[in-house]
Design an enzyme around this catalytic site. Structure first.
Site, mmCIF file in Angstrom:
data_model
loop_
_atom_site.group_PDB
_atom_site.id
_atom_site.type_symbol
_atom_site.label_atom_id
_atom_site.label_comp_id
_atom_site.label_asym_id
_atom_site.label_seq_id
_atom_site.Cartn_x
_atom_site.Cartn_y
_atom_site.Cartn_z
ATOM 1 N N ASP A 129 -11.232 -14.091 -20.497
ATOM 2 C CA ASP A 129 -11.439 -12.492 -20.734
ATOM 3 C C ASP A 129 -11.525 -12.691 -22.464
ATOM 4 O O ASP A 129 -11.726 -13.573 -22.907
ATOM 5 C CB ASP A 129 -10.142 -11.980 -20.202
ATOM 6 C CG ASP A 129 -8.734 -12.210 -20.808
ATOM 7 O OD1 ASP A 129 -8.825 -13.610 -21.667
ATOM 8 O OD2 ASP A 129 -7.966 -11.613 -21.315
ATOM 9 N N ASP A 151 -9.978 -12.433 -25.057
ATOM 10 C CA ASP A 151 -9.234 -13.005 -26.328
ATOM 11 C C ASP A 151 -8.904 -14.217 -25.594
ATOM 12 O O ASP A 151 -8.226 -15.213 -26.196
ATOM 13 C CB ASP A 151 -8.041 -12.128 -26.612
ATOM 14 C CG ASP A 151 -7.083 -11.986 -25.554
ATOM 15 O OD1 ASP A 151 -7.310 -11.942 -24.440
ATOM 16 O OD2 ASP A 151 -5.954 -11.844 -25.832
ATOM 17 N N SER A 211 -7.889 -7.673 -25.286
ATOM 18 C CA SER A 211 -7.980 -8.578 -24.179
ATOM 19 C C SER A 211 -9.011 -8.288 -23.203
ATOM 20 O O SER A 211 -10.281 -8.458 -23.749
ATOM 21 C CB SER A 211 -6.571 -8.495 -23.753
ATOM 22 O OG SER A 211 -6.640 -9.395 -22.588
ATOM 23 N N ASP A 237 -7.024 -15.474 -23.162
ATOM 24 C CA ASP A 237 -5.799 -15.863 -22.891
ATOM 25 C C ASP A 237 -5.515 -15.826 -21.419
ATOM 26 O O ASP A 237 -4.674 -16.305 -20.757
ATOM 27 C CB ASP A 237 -4.457 -15.158 -23.518
ATOM 28 C CG ASP A 237 -4.600 -13.572 -23.133
ATOM 29 O OD1 ASP A 237 -5.539 -13.083 -22.571
ATOM 30 O OD2 ASP A 237 -3.561 -12.739 -23.474
#
Length: 461
Positions: free
Chosen positions: A253, A255, A106, A257
């Site tokens: 960010d 990833d 992440s 999400d």
């Protein structure tokens, strides 16, 4: 908290905390477990498991070792390649996979990585299955009523195969475009892709909807994910929007999400303000079921005061989009999220989705024919200071009597005009101290009081 898996997967420094051997074993377990579940229902077809990854150098290593474990246990592995976490959740759900895996840490730096497990409904994997994975990693697995020393290898025609599934990622992109209710023609949009998963997706979506797009941090090299970029370092996007006179900016960010926004003046619009903007928009159209927006305990007091003004109720959960989503599911709520930019729109997704969030913010801008700064203006954010303290043992710190007394002293000073929260990070060896008050100096002083006590007790690393 699990032994290996925290609130957002199995995360740590690559080949130190999280190794290739761990990934192989996770693959071995998942391939066997989901295949065996099917066989016990009379279905002899192999388990189907879909995998996505982010742009970290180590993601390739973990992808290959996970796949080796999966196919060795007889599962078929479908590769989405570099893609976003929400896309893996979407594809797992709509294409009826037994399980989804996302390789990402992440917003963490490039040398960290993680394994996130996603259920066939597109949600974070249930705790029972996570516990079984951890039991196997610890070499003490009891499954289907018997102790299993070692998972059997698939033989001959039962060995699994790998399938290139880039088409699944493309279908997800098409889904996002289909959610655009307005043309963005005439709008100048800035995107900060954090050198992460959104780098080859977000621009395509916004351009398909008619926006003129300026992109930064979309040149991943394996080592620059989140480095001075994206939602954790949004100052670059603020400068871009202001200097180029853009209408709005969105930062993701690693990833993708999460999403944070930048208004036309170069000011940050965080997750709390996004919840207000879209929650109000839903209420005005009669779409805010239960008249409740789900937040976490980290949301700002200013958000709650703004909700009170317009008659919107709110719930507070533990920190983590997992807990937000669980509450939403249990109580039928349609929107929830975190200050950090994890926003969940339960009608459209089962997880936080940064690109979806940016599309929904654009929808309100277009529908109301106004600017992002005007939409966010009613939320008067209280000064908030968050201090992260790296510690040797999070639980010991939390339970220490002297630390607790320091927190009580801070609470006494704040009274009704602020609050202090001391909590453990779900993904790092860190204690987070958050103080909110009408004056930033008070926040800093009181946070410092607790930090000093933690240091005096010798709990810091």
């Amino acid at each position: 908290m699990g032994r290996y898996f925290g609130t957002d997967g199995f995360r740590g420094e690559a080949n130190k905390t999280l190794t290739a051997e761990h990934a192989y074993k996770v693959g071995r377990f998942l391939g066997y477990y989901f295949g065996e579940l099917k066989r016990r229902k009379g279905d002899d077809t192999p388990a189907r498991i879909v995998i996505g990854k982010d742009t970290r150098r180590s993601s390739y290593m973990f992808e290959y070792t996970l796949i080796a474990g999966l196919v060795a246990s007889g599962a078929d592995a479908y590769m989405l390649h570099v893609t976003t976490t929400p896309s893996v959740a979407y594809v797992t759900r709509v294409d009826d996979f037994d399980c989804g895996i996302m390789i990402s840490a992440s917003h963490n730096p490039y040398y960290d990585n993680g394994i996130k497990l996603i259920s066939n409904s597109g949600e974070k994997m249930d705790e029972k299955t996570i516990s079984l994975v951890e039991d196997y990693l610890d070499g003490k697995l009891e499954l289907f009523g018997e102790e299993i020393k070692e998972i059997p290898y698939a033989l001959r025609e039962k060995i699994g195969k790998t399938i290139d599934y880039a088409s699944g990622r493309n279908r997800y992109i098409g889904y996002l475009i289909s959610l655009g209710m307005y043309s963005f023609k005439g709008k100048n949009v800035g995107l900060d892709c954090a050198n992460g998963c959104a780098w080859n997706i977000a621009k395509s979506v916004f351009e398909a909807l008619g926006a003129k797009v300026t992109v930064i941090n979309a040149q991943p090299n394996g080592f620059n994910v989140n480095k001075d970029a994206g939602s954790t370092h949004i100052e670059g996007l603020c400068r871009l929007v202001k200097e180029q006179g853009l209408d709005v900016g969105f930062a993701y960010d690693g990833d993708a999400d999460r999403c944070l926004c930048v208004d036309e003046n170069g000011e940050v619009v965080d997750g709390d303000k996004i919840l207000y903007i879209y929650g109000r928009y839903m209420k005005e159209r009669g779409k805010l079921l239960t008249n409740t927006v789900v937040t976490t305990i980290m949301s700002n007091l200013g958000l709650y005061k703004a909700f009170d003004e317009i008659g919107i109720e709110y719930a507070k959960t533990a920190v983590g989009d997992k807990y937000v989503y669980e509450y939403m599911q249990q109580h039928g709520c349609r929107i929830g999220g975190e200050q950090s930019g994890h926003i969940i729109f339960s009608k459209y997704a089962t997880t936080g989705d940064g690109i979806l969030t940016s599309l929904k913010v654009m929808e309100v801008i277009m529908a109301k024919k106004t600017t992002l700064s005007e939409l966010a203006a009613p939320v008067k954010i209280y000064p908030q200071v968050v201090v992260n303290v790296k510690v040797s043992d999070k639980e010991t710190v939390r339970e220490d009597a002297d630390v607790q007394e320091a927190v009580r002293q801070a609470e006494k000073v704040l009274g009704q005009d602020g609050r202090i929260l001391v909590r453990e990070s779900g993904t790092e060896p860190v204690i987070r101290i958050m103080v909110e008050a009408k004056d930033k100096k008070i926040c800093e002083d009181l946070a410092g009081l607790v930090v000093k006590k933690i240091q005096e007790k010798g709990f810091t690393e």
